[in-house]
Scaffold this motif. Structure first.
Motif, PDB file in Angstrom:
ATOM      1  N   TYR A 107       0.827  -1.190   0.000  1.00  0.00           N
ATOM      2  CA  TYR A 107       0.000   0.000   0.000  1.00  0.00           C
ATOM      3  C   TYR A 107       0.869   1.251   0.000  1.00  0.00           C
ATOM      4  O   TYR A 107       2.059   1.208   0.290  1.00  0.00           O
ATOM      5  N   GLY A 108       0.263   2.376  -0.332  1.00  0.00           N
ATOM      6  CA  GLY A 108       0.987   3.638  -0.399  1.00  0.00           C
ATOM      7  C   GLY A 108       1.082   4.120  -1.839  1.00  0.00           C
ATOM      8  O   GLY A 108       0.374   3.644  -2.730  1.00  0.00           O
ATOM      9  N   THR A 109       1.957   5.065  -2.080  1.00  0.00           N
ATOM     10  CA  THR A 109       2.159   5.589  -3.424  1.00  0.00           C
ATOM     11  C   THR A 109       2.759   4.524  -4.324  1.00  0.00           C
ATOM     12  O   THR A 109       3.259   3.496  -3.846  1.00  0.00           O
ATOM     13  N   HIS A 110       2.719   4.771  -5.640  1.00  0.00           N
ATOM     14  CA  HIS A 110       3.309   3.812  -6.582  1.00  0.00           C
ATOM     15  C   HIS A 110       4.793   3.584  -6.275  1.00  0.00           C
ATOM     16  O   HIS A 110       5.279   2.450  -6.317  1.00  0.00           O
ATOM     17  N   MET A 111       5.511   4.677  -5.974  1.00  0.00           N
ATOM     18  CA  MET A 111       6.939   4.572  -5.705  1.00  0.00           C
ATOM     19  C   MET A 111       7.201   3.763  -4.440  1.00  0.00           C
ATOM     20  O   MET A 111       8.086   2.902  -4.398  1.00  0.00           O
ATOM     21  N   LEU A 112       6.427   4.027  -3.393  1.00  0.00           N
ATOM     22  CA  LEU A 112       6.589   3.287  -2.136  1.00  0.00           C
ATOM     23  C   LEU A 112       6.250   1.815  -2.332  1.00  0.00           C
ATOM     24  O   LEU A 112       6.930   0.929  -1.803  1.00  0.00           O
ATOM     25  N   ALA A 113       5.205   1.530  -3.109  1.00  0.00           N
ATOM     26  CA  ALA A 113       4.818   0.142  -3.350  1.00  0.00           C
ATOM     27  C   ALA A 113       5.912  -0.608  -4.104  1.00  0.00           C
ATOM     28  O   ALA A 113       6.225  -1.758  -3.770  1.00  0.00           O
ATOM     29  N   VAL A 114       6.504   0.037  -5.117  1.00  0.00           N
ATOM     30  CA  VAL A 114       7.587  -0.604  -5.873  1.00  0.00           C
ATOM     31  C   VAL A 114       8.773  -0.889  -4.964  1.00  0.00           C
ATOM     32  O   VAL A 114       9.379  -1.964  -5.016  1.00  0.00           O
ATOM     33  N   TRP A 115       9.102   0.079  -4.114  1.00  0.00           N
ATOM     34  CA  TRP A 115      10.219  -0.109  -3.182  1.00  0.00           C
ATOM     35  C   TRP A 115       9.974  -1.316  -2.269  1.00  0.00           C
ATOM     36  O   TRP A 115      10.853  -2.168  -2.102  1.00  0.00           O
ATOM     37  N   ASP A 317       3.879  -1.624 -12.909  1.00  0.00           N
ATOM     38  CA  ASP A 317       4.012  -0.905 -11.636  1.00  0.00           C
ATOM     39  C   ASP A 317       5.223   0.016 -11.641  1.00  0.00           C
ATOM     40  O   ASP A 317       5.163   1.140 -11.119  1.00  0.00           O
ATOM     41  N   VAL A 318       6.345  -0.449 -12.181  1.00  0.00           N
ATOM     42  CA  VAL A 318       7.550   0.376 -12.213  1.00  0.00           C
ATOM     43  C   VAL A 318       7.322   1.615 -13.072  1.00  0.00           C
ATOM     44  O   VAL A 318       7.715   2.730 -12.710  1.00  0.00           O
ATOM     45  N   ASP A 324       4.772   8.868 -12.002  1.00  0.00           N
ATOM     46  CA  ASP A 324       4.364   9.650 -10.835  1.00  0.00           C
ATOM     47  C   ASP A 324       5.489  10.575 -10.378  1.00  0.00           C
ATOM     48  O   ASP A 324       5.257  11.721  -9.966  1.00  0.00           O
ATOM     49  N   CYS A 325       6.725  10.067 -10.442  1.00  0.00           N
ATOM     50  CA  CYS A 325       7.882  10.866 -10.034  1.00  0.00           C
ATOM     51  C   CYS A 325       8.032  12.093 -10.933  1.00  0.00           C
ATOM     52  O   CYS A 325       8.294  13.196 -10.456  1.00  0.00           O
ATOM     53  N   PHE A 326       7.850  11.916 -12.235  1.00  0.00           N
ATOM     54  CA  PHE A 326       7.954  13.044 -13.156  1.00  0.00           C
ATOM     55  C   PHE A 326       6.827  14.050 -12.934  1.00  0.00           C
ATOM     56  O   PHE A 326       7.022  15.262 -13.065  1.00  0.00           O
ATOM     57  N   LYS A 327       5.640  13.561 -12.606  1.00  0.00           N
ATOM     58  CA  LYS A 327       4.495  14.465 -12.431  1.00  0.00           C
ATOM     59  C   LYS A 327       4.602  15.255 -11.136  1.00  0.00           C
ATOM     60  O   LYS A 327       4.334  16.454 -11.097  1.00  0.00           O
ATOM     61  N   SER A 328       4.989  14.569 -10.061  1.00  0.00           N
ATOM     62  CA  SER A 328       5.028  15.223  -8.749  1.00  0.00           C
ATOM     63  C   SER A 328       6.355  15.904  -8.454  1.00  0.00           C
ATOM     64  O   SER A 328       6.422  16.795  -7.605  1.00  0.00           O
ATOM     65  N   GLY A 329       7.416  15.462  -9.139  1.00  0.00           N
ATOM     66  CA  GLY A 329       8.736  16.007  -8.850  1.00  0.00           C
ATOM     67  C   GLY A 329       9.312  15.496  -7.553  1.00  0.00           C
ATOM     68  O   GLY A 329      10.296  16.035  -7.032  1.00  0.00           O
ATOM     69  N   GLN A 330       8.729  14.440  -6.996  1.00  0.00           N
ATOM     70  CA  GLN A 330       9.186  13.879  -5.729  1.00  0.00           C
ATOM     71  C   GLN A 330       9.551  12.412  -5.900  1.00  0.00           C
ATOM     72  O   GLN A 330       8.930  11.693  -6.683  1.00  0.00           O
ATOM     73  N   MET A 331      10.569  12.012  -5.154  1.00  0.00           N
ATOM     74  CA  MET A 331      11.004  10.618  -5.183  1.00  0.00           C
ATOM     75  C   MET A 331      11.092  10.102  -3.753  1.00  0.00           C
ATOM     76  O   MET A 331      11.535  10.827  -2.851  1.00  0.00           O
ATOM     77  N   TYR A 332      10.682   8.879  -3.572  1.00  0.00           N
ATOM     78  CA  TYR A 332      10.749   8.257  -2.243  1.00  0.00           C
ATOM     79  C   TYR A 332      12.192   8.297  -1.749  1.00  0.00           C
ATOM     80  O   TYR A 332      13.117   7.877  -2.434  1.00  0.00           O
TER      81      TYR A 332
END
Length: 341
Positions: A107-115, A317-318, A324-332
């Motif tokens: 659960y969580g954001t796409h980036m967190l889920a991939v991690w 998923d990746v 999402d990273c490109f859209k938000s400008g944030q990375m886990y």
């Protein structure tokens, strides 16, 4: 021409430059600086004394800097992090294991889920080599012994026909384990200019040991020419160096003047639109294919080959996480940092 000949000689003789500390150059005529003095060793040296390193000393009255080999008892090396080995991607159960662990809910954001999924898959990858690939060296020796035994039996001409198939199968098994062993050694050593199947195991292992030494800081030479040996001295020197290099914090940053920017080459409107256009899924996939298979981010040690081979399972998923990273400008943060030693 001389430099190229020298590089070819070093490569053809499988010599390895010993790690050295101290001065960057070894010769000077007070106008020109050059490194013309080197310390080279062979694979046998690295295998026997991997912890040794050279010291480039001050030249004093000579144009050449003396070179010294420092002898000491090796320090304990901390165990490394998880590392994905390329041979696992050819395992018949590779995709099955990836899918089993990847499909577990996160659960969580796409980036967190991939991690979190990547952390989970590590457990599955660690199970494969223990069950199927444990003791590679022994498997190579056993397979070679089996093949030799069959070849000896084939001296009896009356049994040659029945042993041909057995010999072919034994040879196939030997080639399989030899390539696995060499693949592991090559990946650990980071040697990429030699091809698998060239029987370079000893040289790969020597390069691996040399790279491990290169990754360690056993001693440093400070600005005053003093040799720092203790961990406290080295830690203090590194800390002070980066404080001086990076400087102090500031509340204001200088801006680029538009007049100066417009005086040089500029992008047209279409080029500007292309730069800010959304990243597509195809671009993400194409970017992955352009990455060398051995390249790996420091944080999880899954290299590009893993992502390419597992893409049918993890690709959706990746890609979502990257977009999402490109859209938000944030990375886990856990992905955007180096691992602890």
């Amino acid at each position: 021409m001389e430099t190229r000949d020298f590089q070819e000689f070093v490569s053809n003789t499988n010599l390895i430059e010993m790690k050295s500390v101290g001065r960057q150059y070894t010769w000077s005529n007070n106008q020109v600086l050059s490194k013309i003095d080197w310390i080279f060793v062979n694979a046998q040296w690295i295998q026997q004394w991997p912890h040794m390193e050279g010291v480039i000393m001050d030249p004093l009255f000579s144009n050449h800097s003396p070179l010294r080999i420092q002898l000491e008892v090796p320090k304990e090396r901390k165990s490394g992090s998880f590392k994905f080995y390329n041979y696992l991607a050819d395992h018949p159960r590779f995709l099955q294991v990836v899918e089993t662990y990847w499909r577990k809910p996160c659960y969580g954001t796409h980036m967190l889920a991939v991690w979190n999924k990547l952390q989970t898959i590590k457990k599955g990858m660690q199970q494969l080599p223990h069950k199927e690939f444990k003791g590679i060296g022994d498997k190579v020796s056993d397979s070679r012994a089996v093949l030799i035994g069959i070849k000896q039996q084939m001296r009896d001409h009356s049994r040659q026909a029945e042993l041909v198939q057995a010999a072919a199968e034994a040879k196939k098994q030997l080639e399989k384990w030899v390539l696995v062993e060499e693949s592991i050694a090559r990946q650990k050593s980071k040697v990429t200019w030699l091809k698998l199947g060239d029987a370079n195991i000893a040289y790969f292992h020597a390069c691996l040991k040399n790279r491990q030494v290169q990754d360690q800081i056993i001693r440093l030479v400070n600005k005053q020419g003093g040799l720092l040996i203790t961990e406290q001295e080295i830690e203090h020197e590194v800390s002070e160096f980066y404080k001086e290099l990076l400087g102090s914090s500031t509340t204001q940053l200088p801006v680029v003047l538009p007049d100066i920017m417009s005086s040089g080459p500029i992008l047209n409107w279409e080029q500007q639109r292309n730069l800010v256009s959304p990243v597509s899924r195809e671009e993400v996939y194409d970017a992955l294919q352009d990455i060398n298979d051995s390249k790996a981010p420091d944080n999880d040690w899954f290299n590009a080959l893993f992502f390419k081979k597992a893409w049918p399972v993890i690709g959706q998923d990746v890609t979502d996480a990257i977009l999402d990273c490109f859209k938000s400008g944030q990375m886990y943060s856990a992905i955007n940092c180096a691992p602890s030693p």
